[in-house]
Design an enzyme around this catalytic site. Structure first.
Site, PDB file in Angstrom:
ATOM      1  CG  HIS A 139      -2.029  -0.903   1.249  1.00  0.00           C
ATOM      2  ND1 HIS A 139      -1.908  -2.204   1.669  1.00  0.00           N
ATOM      3  CD2 HIS A 139      -3.326  -0.762   0.884  1.00  0.00           C
ATOM      4  CE1 HIS A 139      -3.070  -2.824   1.567  1.00  0.00           C
ATOM      5  NE2 HIS A 139      -3.957  -1.967   1.082  1.00  0.00           N
TER       6      HIS A 139
ATOM      7  CE  LYS B 228      10.143  11.077   7.803  1.00  0.00           C
ATOM      8  NZ  LYS B 228      10.035   9.721   8.404  1.00  0.00           N
TER       9      LYS B 228
ATOM     10  CE1 TYR C  70      -8.754  -0.816  -2.273  1.00  0.00           C
ATOM     11  CE2 TYR C  70     -11.068  -1.074  -1.677  1.00  0.00           C
ATOM     12  CZ  TYR C  70      -9.729  -1.194  -1.359  1.00  0.00           C
ATOM     13  OH  TYR C  70      -9.355  -1.679  -0.136  1.00  0.00           O
TER      14      TYR C  70
ATOM     15  NE  ARG D  48     -12.337  -4.409  -0.973  1.00  0.00           N
ATOM     16  CZ  ARG D  48     -11.053  -4.756  -0.863  1.00  0.00           C
ATOM     17  NH1 ARG D  48     -10.508  -4.940   0.339  1.00  0.00           N
ATOM     18  NH2 ARG D  48     -10.305  -4.897  -1.935  1.00  0.00           N
TER      19      ARG D  48
ATOM     20  CG  ASN E 199     -23.978  -8.056   1.398  1.00  0.00           C
ATOM     21  OD1 ASN E 199     -23.984  -9.032   2.148  1.00  0.00           O
ATOM     22  ND2 ASN E 199     -24.802  -7.956   0.363  1.00  0.00           N
TER      23      ASN E 199
ATOM     24  CG  ASP F 262     -22.069  -9.516  -1.895  1.00  0.00           C
ATOM     25  OD1 ASP F 262     -20.986 -10.073  -1.592  1.00  0.00           O
ATOM     26  OD2 ASP F 262     -22.178  -8.285  -2.022  1.00  0.00           O
TER      27      ASP F 262
END
Length: 486
Positions: A133, A198, A274, A291, A294, A297
């Protein structure tokens, strides 16, 4: 000169001219390979085992990882600005992990690389576990030629060790993007009090709570030269997409597109998304796959294609669905802007057997033709389906067809290009906007083979940032290949 000889010369000249014109016309339908540059052979690679998110041990024999094994190139890692190509990567191997920025000068051919103090911090602070990620995004502000970078971020505020390190944001003085080759170095970046370049906030934005939970950083520019930053806040099935705008002096934001805890605002389930914000066809747009929370399904991850746009150049107001019906931000009911369901192409109906994760992208031509690509995996029957969803400007309904290629979309002069890898090398196809008549423009067939790439298109040229497939250990080789679309 005899008349017959003169006629022969004229005839030959005409034939030669016609042949040259036919060759020219044919060449206009093809792309041309221009160059290949090796960027580095020291890109970080996770050569160990894929482990669970609960894993703790440091593997002495390899670089273990969660999710995927390649972090370079990944995400928003390449930009072309004026005469320069900017590419980000992590330096390998496992004991190194430094953030890197390479600038290639297209005019001089000089390549300069800046190494930053920051090193990939891994999954939840466990540096010995790679985390895909944590991409390195790079953006350039056209209003002051400054460089902006966001990196190594996956909800960092949830990690106690990152209490003073949750935002990894580095930026330069104005004019830094276009300095002379010999002046391109770390000193162009504004240092922080801690001395690591940073910064913990975006100048103009004080929403610390939101900043601490950001993931998937990326940049894009609007028609007026504003630089936009976009990220996801929250979690995979309960998150929102947001953006901020840099006007050359400070940031403005955050602006939320959708709600977290959507089930408390009229949605049947919480959901995350996404997808991408883009400035396409003269408008601010968003497209994504949902996303849902649920768990009963057929979808194990995402479903659907959801799409909306704004007439406001800043994207703050004037949002509409695909049929120009006004919608209010933040959105809670995603189904109100759904335009297609790729999952319907899967044969299976069983629980958690439709996987939609990769291969999603969209473009809109200057005329307003809308194009989307998506990929569906039917886990029960072992089938992978690549889909093209499109609508010609001025028409109401979208059409979805199956297509045997995937990649990233690009538009120019109301044509649409699909650019990706086929047989491990670059493949480029083209159709006119609002159509599905893809024709082959180029298939590369020599040199290194690749298994991952991210591209950027500027001024009719494709800049494809690629990872070589073969390699040993915790480093890999990265290349830049350039193609002219004519």
């Amino acid at each position: 000169m005899p008349l017959n000889q003169l006629k022969t010369i004229i005839f030959v000249s005409l034939v030669s001219f016609c042949c040259s014109q036919l060759a020219f016309a044919e060449n206009q339908t093809k792309a041309v390979f221009l160059s290949q540059s090796k960027i580095t052979d020291q890109a970080m690679f996770f050569d160990g085992n894929k482990v669970s998110i609960k894993h703790q041990a440091n593997n002495p024999a390899g670089y273990d990882y969660v999710y995927g094994n390649a972090l370079s190139p990944h995400g928003d890692c390449i930009k072309v600005y004026k005469d320069y190509v900017f590419m980000t990567w992590y330096k390998g191997g496992k004991e190194n992990r430094h953030v890197m920025l390479t600038r290639l000068n297209n005019k001089t051919g000089v390549m300069k690389t800046i190494e930053f103090p920051h090193r990939h911090t891994g999954y939840n602070g466990k540096w010995w576990i790679g985390e895909t990620h944590n991409t390195i995004a790079v953006g350039i502000s056209p209003k002051n030629d400054s460089i902006h970078m966001l990196y190594d971020m996956h909800r960092n505020g949830r990690v106690s060790e990152f209490a003073d390190d949750y935002l990894r944001y580095s930026y330069t003085l104005k004019g830094a993007a276009t300095v002379a080759d010999e002046d391109f170095n770390l000193n162009l970046f504004v240092n922080s009090k801690a001395g690591h370049y940073k910064h913990l906030n975006f100048t103009g934005i004080d929403d610390v709570k939101t900043t601490k939970l950001l993931t998937y950083p990326a940049f894009f520019t609007g028609d007026n030269g504003d630089l936009f930053m976009k990220m996801r806040y929250g979690f995979s099935a309960n998150g929102k997409m947001l953006f901020a705008r840099f006007d050359g002096k400070q940031w403005h934001g955050y602006t939320d597109f959708n709600r977290v805890l959507a089930s408390e605002h009229g949605s049947e389930y919480n959901w995350g998304l996404y997808g991408d914000f883009k400035y396409e066809g003269g408008k601010f747009r968003v497209a994504f796959q949902r996303r849902s929370k649920n768990k009963n399904d057929k979808y194990v991850y995402q479903n659907g294609i959801y799409y909306a746009y704004s007439d406001d150049p800043t994207g703050v107001i004037s949002w509409k669905d695909a049929n120009a019906k006004p919608i209010e931000l933040p959105v809670a009911k995603a189904e109100l802007i759904q335009i297609a369901e790729p999952g319907d192409w899967a044969q299976t109906t069983k629980k958690d057997q439709v996987s939609i994760v990769h291969g999603f992208d969209f473009v809109v031509t200057d005329k307003g033709d809308e194009h989307f690509v998506s990929q569906v995996k039917d886990l029960e029957f072992g089938k992978e389906i690549n889909l093209h969803t499109y609508r010609k400007s001025g028409t109401k309904n979208f059409t979805t067809v199956e297509y045997d290629l995937s990649g990233q979309l690009y538009t120019s002069n109301n044509a649409v290009y699909l650019i990706g890898l086929k047989d491990s090398r670059v493949n480029i196809v083209k159709t006119q906007g609002g159509e599905n008549k893809f024709e082959l423009m180029y298939q590369h067939n020599t040199g290194p083979k690749f298994d991952k790439g991210v591209l950027f298109v500027a001024d009719g040229k494709v800049y494809y940032y690629l990872k070589q497939a073969e390699g040993i250990g915790d480093t890999r080789t990265l290349y830049l290949q350039v193609f002219d679309l004519n």
